[in-house]
Scaffold this motif. Structure first.
Motif, PDB file in Angstrom:
ATOM      1  N   GLY A  57       6.043   1.834  -0.768  1.00 38.55           N
ATOM      2  CA  GLY A  57       6.506   2.547  -1.962  1.00 38.55           C
ATOM      3  C   GLY A  57       5.531   3.628  -2.432  1.00 38.55           C
ATOM      4  N   PRO A  58       4.267   3.258  -2.750  1.00 42.72           N
ATOM      5  CA  PRO A  58       3.313   4.287  -3.184  1.00 42.72           C
ATOM      6  C   PRO A  58       3.110   5.363  -2.118  1.00 42.72           C
ATOM      7  N   PHE A  59       3.109   4.947  -0.835  1.00 41.96           N
ATOM      8  CA  PHE A  59       2.928   5.908   0.258  1.00 41.96           C
ATOM      9  C   PHE A  59       4.041   6.962   0.236  1.00 41.96           C
ATOM     10  N   GLN A  60       5.284   6.497   0.092  1.00 41.18           N
ATOM     11  CA  GLN A  60       6.402   7.457   0.138  1.00 41.18           C
ATOM     12  C   GLN A  60       6.606   8.171  -1.200  1.00 41.18           C
ATOM     13  N   SER A  61       5.753   7.861  -2.183  1.00 45.78           N
ATOM     14  CA  SER A  61       5.800   8.626  -3.426  1.00 45.78           C
ATOM     15  C   SER A  61       4.973   9.898  -3.315  1.00 45.78           C
ATOM     16  N   LEU A  62       4.168  10.002  -2.260  1.00 46.59           N
ATOM     17  CA  LEU A  62       3.318  11.195  -2.116  1.00 46.59           C
ATOM     18  C   LEU A  62       4.186  12.372  -1.671  1.00 46.59           C
ATOM     19  N   PRO A  63       4.066  13.508  -2.344  1.00 43.72           N
ATOM     20  CA  PRO A  63       4.935  14.647  -2.004  1.00 43.72           C
ATOM     21  C   PRO A  63       4.855  15.008  -0.523  1.00 43.72           C
ATOM     22  N   SER A  64       3.642  14.934   0.060  1.00 45.49           N
ATOM     23  CA  SER A  64       3.524  15.336   1.467  1.00 45.49           C
ATOM     24  C   SER A  64       4.298  14.382   2.385  1.00 45.49           C
ATOM     25  N   VAL A  65       4.334  13.101   2.038  1.00 43.87           N
ATOM     26  CA  VAL A  65       5.095  12.142   2.861  1.00 43.87           C
ATOM     27  C   VAL A  65       6.594  12.379   2.672  1.00 43.87           C
ATOM     28  N   MET A  73       1.016   1.329  -9.425  1.00 45.40           N
ATOM     29  CA  MET A  73       1.802   0.106  -9.211  1.00 45.40           C
ATOM     30  C   MET A  73       1.094  -0.897  -8.302  1.00 45.40           C
ATOM     31  N   LEU A  74       0.094  -0.365  -7.542  1.00 42.89           N
ATOM     32  CA  LEU A  74      -0.653  -1.288  -6.675  1.00 42.89           C
ATOM     33  C   LEU A  74      -1.364  -2.357  -7.515  1.00 42.89           C
ATOM     34  N   ILE A  75      -1.696  -2.025  -8.774  1.00 44.38           N
ATOM     35  CA  ILE A  75      -2.422  -3.007  -9.614  1.00 44.38           C
ATOM     36  C   ILE A  75      -1.540  -4.251  -9.867  1.00 44.38           C
ATOM     37  N   PRO A  76      -0.329  -4.077 -10.472  1.00 48.08           N
ATOM     38  CA  PRO A  76       0.460  -5.307 -10.691  1.00 48.08           C
ATOM     39  C   PRO A  76       0.860  -6.004  -9.401  1.00 48.08           C
ATOM     40  N   VAL A  77       1.133  -5.215  -8.366  1.00 45.19           N
ATOM     41  CA  VAL A  77       1.579  -5.831  -7.116  1.00 45.19           C
ATOM     42  C   VAL A  77       0.455  -6.687  -6.523  1.00 45.19           C
ATOM     43  N   LEU A  78      -0.757  -6.105  -6.472  1.00 44.50           N
ATOM     44  CA  LEU A  78      -1.862  -6.859  -5.882  1.00 44.50           C
ATOM     45  C   LEU A  78      -2.258  -8.039  -6.767  1.00 44.50           C
ATOM     46  N   VAL A 114      10.751 -18.141  -0.020  1.00 40.38           N
ATOM     47  CA  VAL A 114       9.969 -17.429  -1.047  1.00 40.38           C
ATOM     48  C   VAL A 114       8.751 -16.764  -0.401  1.00 40.38           C
ATOM     49  N   PHE A 115       8.107 -17.490   0.507  1.00 42.19           N
ATOM     50  CA  PHE A 115       6.926 -16.927   1.158  1.00 42.19           C
ATOM     51  C   PHE A 115       7.303 -15.646   1.924  1.00 42.19           C
ATOM     52  N   ALA A 116       8.414 -15.709   2.683  1.00 44.45           N
ATOM     53  CA  ALA A 116       8.846 -14.514   3.429  1.00 44.45           C
ATOM     54  C   ALA A 116       9.124 -13.367   2.448  1.00 44.45           C
ATOM     55  N   GLY A 117       9.717 -13.703   1.298  1.00 45.92           N
ATOM     56  CA  GLY A 117       9.994 -12.679   0.281  1.00 45.92           C
ATOM     57  C   GLY A 117       8.708 -12.016  -0.191  1.00 45.92           C
ATOM     58  N   LEU A 118       7.635 -12.817  -0.306  1.00 46.83           N
ATOM     59  CA  LEU A 118       6.363 -12.237  -0.768  1.00 46.83           C
ATOM     60  C   LEU A 118       5.751 -11.326   0.301  1.00 46.83           C
ATOM     61  N   VAL A 119       5.941 -11.696   1.564  1.00 52.26           N
ATOM     62  CA  VAL A 119       5.423 -10.822   2.638  1.00 52.26           C
ATOM     63  C   VAL A 119       6.198  -9.490   2.612  1.00 52.26           C
ATOM     64  N   TRP A 120       7.527  -9.577   2.415  1.00 55.76           N
ATOM     65  CA  TRP A 120       8.297  -8.325   2.291  1.00 55.76           C
ATOM     66  C   TRP A 120       7.822  -7.522   1.068  1.00 55.76           C
ATOM     67  N   TYR A 121       7.475  -8.227   0.009  1.00 57.84           N
ATOM     68  CA  TYR A 121       7.013  -7.534  -1.215  1.00 57.84           C
ATOM     69  C   TYR A 121       5.769  -6.710  -0.902  1.00 57.84           C
ATOM     70  N   LEU A 122       4.887  -7.297  -0.080  1.00 58.19           N
ATOM     71  CA  LEU A 122       3.682  -6.566   0.315  1.00 58.19           C
ATOM     72  C   LEU A 122       4.073  -5.286   1.078  1.00 58.19           C
ATOM     73  N   PHE A 123       4.974  -5.430   2.066  1.00 61.84           N
ATOM     74  CA  PHE A 123       5.400  -4.250   2.845  1.00 61.84           C
ATOM     75  C   PHE A 123       6.033  -3.189   1.933  1.00 61.84           C
ATOM     76  N   VAL A 124       6.944  -3.653   1.064  1.00 63.84           N
ATOM     77  CA  VAL A 124       7.677  -2.726   0.186  1.00 63.84           C
ATOM     78  C   VAL A 124       6.702  -1.960  -0.688  1.00 63.84           C
ATOM     79  N   CYS A 125       5.717  -2.677  -1.212  1.00 62.33           N
ATOM     80  CA  CYS A 125       4.869  -2.061  -2.220  1.00 62.33           C
ATOM     81  C   CYS A 125       3.663  -1.352  -1.612  1.00 62.33           C
ATOM     82  N   VAL A 126       3.490  -1.436  -0.309  1.00 56.88           N
ATOM     83  CA  VAL A 126       2.551  -0.536   0.362  1.00 56.88           C
ATOM     84  C   VAL A 126       3.344   0.730   0.726  1.00 56.88           C
TER      85      VAL A 126
END
Ligand code: HEM
Ligand code: HEM
Length: 461
Positions: free
Chosen positions: A324-332, A279-284, A310-322
């Motif tokens: 998101g993949p991190f918390q998808s890891l089983p160890s996390v 998902m990092l591909i479409p997000v980035l 809108v700009f603040a929303g995009l900054v949140w999008y960056l946080f969310v989507c960093v």
């Protein structure tokens, strides 16, 4: 002002106005429900939370989440799509009457969903709690919106389909199918199937509704607003389409990352985890493209009320989507799953990313459909700071509470030991919630005066 603005009057925009007014109202109601839930978690023994049936946590929670997702954020994003699709194609909305009917049907959907939940009717699956007649109403709204916008696009003058249009149609088509299958609409009695397959189906739906309804509409709106605010073309149309196709490629099958600690099939978990990283591909693609478009022009963006949201929303999008993949890891997830950490993620995602962009759309488009400035840019600014500070605090305290919960459970502490430790964080969450509710109330007043009032207070920035 665009060519279309010069031929259309404020009357022609009643669909957009209706959606924006609905969004502002649902925001207040849903935030009040959230505040009530937060206070119930601080003082669960208070009689009101136990003795009034429709205020008990289990009923109010889905009322809060569905009013937020569909009522507040959904209305803002759909209303914006009803504005930018005609503008980007230089073709007036094909059927304004059908558009207005859709606004009523949409509000009937959210209202009847909320009332039936209050009365105790639920299908008991997260974000799919509404009973089947409400599901049908929602699907009708999507079909009518799709047809109306499609007929508008078919009659277009502008041949190039700008990426926002792709996102709007992607959202419409995917949401219809995800909602239909994920809610097991063909199984009206329960809105569910059985066992593990139902868990998988439920999270195919749960993540789909945020990922393929809110996300494409939010991203599509950002792609519309940012280039206009800075008066510059998009950095790359090709990259925007790579982002569009890859989001459709990855999102539909990553829902099982909600079920890593269940007996779901291992191959499905592997697909979900790798897809989540993918998902990092479409997000980035979205963030880099928009960043390169607005590079060096942040001042211009912050001088525009809608652009700032809108700009603040995009900054949140960056946080969310960093995150998101991190918390998808089983160890996390061994630490974070089923804790307040996830509630922090949900709020910066649905509110920070999609909600902020939705509010940005309302503030950006409203002056363009009424032909006069916003009632008050100062009030919009006050709302911006109230919700920004409220949400940032909300996120920080829930993340801290989640880590305490998760590590506590990992090291064998019981719930009875951990709950008192969380109390202070929930008191802080309640406090930050008051800021968000206040922001919603200020927004309601300003948006209604801007849409239907007779003039501005004259505090132009
Ligand atoms: C790169 C993209 C993303 C990834 C990989 C991701 C991943 C995840 C994961 C793994 C969870 C479950 C955590 C757990 O239960 O332990 C989760 C929960 C959630 N996510 Fe995301 N996320 C992403 C983006 C988003 C976006 C854009 C939104 C909203 C627009 C969103 C909304 C939510 C919500 C509401 C939940 C809570 C679900 C629940 O009730 O349990 N996420 N996300
Ligand atoms: C007044 C501000 C708010 C307060 C006090 C609040 C409070 C809450 C509470 C207490 C829960 C239940 C948490 C739990 O079960 O442990 C919740 C869930 C949720 N809220 Fe809010 N909320 C607020 C604003 C919002 C906004 C603005 C949005 C989105 C636009 C939102 C979206 C959600 C979602 C998606 C969930 C489900 C989270 C999950 O299961 O992971 N909330 N909220």
């Amino acid at each position: 002002m665009t060519a279309l603005d010069s031929v259309l009057t404020s009357e022609d925009y009643r669909t957009v106005k209706g959606f924006f007014a609905s969004s502002a109202h649902w925001f207040v109601l849903a935030a009040l429900a959230g505040l009530f839930l937060a206070s119930a978690m601080v003082a669960p023994d208070f009689p009101l939370y136990k003795n009034v049936a429709w205020l008990v946590f289990s009923r109010l929670r889905p009322m809060h989440t569905n009013m937020m997702i569909f009522g507040f954020v959904g209305s803002a994003l759909l209303g914006s799509a009803y504005y930018y699709v005609p503008h980007l194609t230089r073709s007036p909305l094909r059927s304004p009457g059908m558009g207005r009917a859709v606004v009523w049907l949409w509000n009937l959907t959210v209202a009847s969903g909320t009332v039936t939940l209050a009365l105790g009717y639920t299908q008991s699956r997260e974000y799919a709690e509404w009973v089947w007649p409400v599901d049908i109403l929602l699907l009708v709204v999507f079909v009518l919106t799709f047809c109306n916008l499609l007929m508008t696009v078919l009659a277009r003058e502008e041949k190039l389909l700008y990426v926002s249009i792709w996102y709007a149609f992607g959202a419409m088509i995917f949401t219809f199918f995800i909602y239909f299958f994920g809610n097991a609409v063909w199984n009206p009695g329960t809105g569910a199937i059985t066992g593990m397959p139902d868990g998988i189906l439920a999270w195919f739906y749960g993540h789909g509704i945020v990922g393929l309804f809110l996300t494409p509409l939010g991203v599509g709106l950002a792609y519309y607003v940012i280039p206009i605010v800075i008066r510059a073309p998009l950095f790359s149309h090709a990259v925007s389409l790579i982002g569009f196709w890859t989001i459709l490629m990855f999102y539909p099958h990553i829902g099982t990352h909600h079920l890593l600690q269940t007996p779901a099939p291992t191959w499905l978990k592997i697909i979900a985890v790798t897809g989540s990283i993918g998902m990092l591909i479409p997000v980035l693609a979205v963030l880099i493209n928009l960043w390169l478009t607005m590079r060096g022009k942040l001042g211009q963006i912050h001088a525009d009320t809608g652009g700032k949201f809108v700009f603040a929303g995009l900054v949140w999008y960056l946080f969310v989507c960093v995150q998101g993949p991190f918390q998808s890891l089983p160890s996390v997830q061994t630490v974070t799953h089923l804790t307040n950490w996830v509630i922090g993620h949900s709020h910066i995602a649905v509110f920070g990313f999609a909600g902020f962009i939705g509010l940005g759309g309302i503030y950006f488009i409203t002056p363009r459909i009424t032909g006069r400035p916003l009632y008050s840019n100062k009030l919009a600014d006050i709302q911006y700071w109230l919700v920004l500070v409220g949400l940032s605090g909300f996120f920080l305290v829930l993340t801290a509470a989640g880590l305490i919960q998760g590590t506590g459970w990992l090291y064998g502490k019981t719930v009875y030991v951990i709950l008192p430790e969380l109390h202070v964080y929930w008191v802080w969450r309640l406090g930050f919630g008051v800021l968000i509710v206040s922001g919603a109330v200020v927004g309601l007043y300003n948006i209604m005066r801007s849409l239907y009032g007779s003039g501005a207070v004259g505090d132009e920035q």
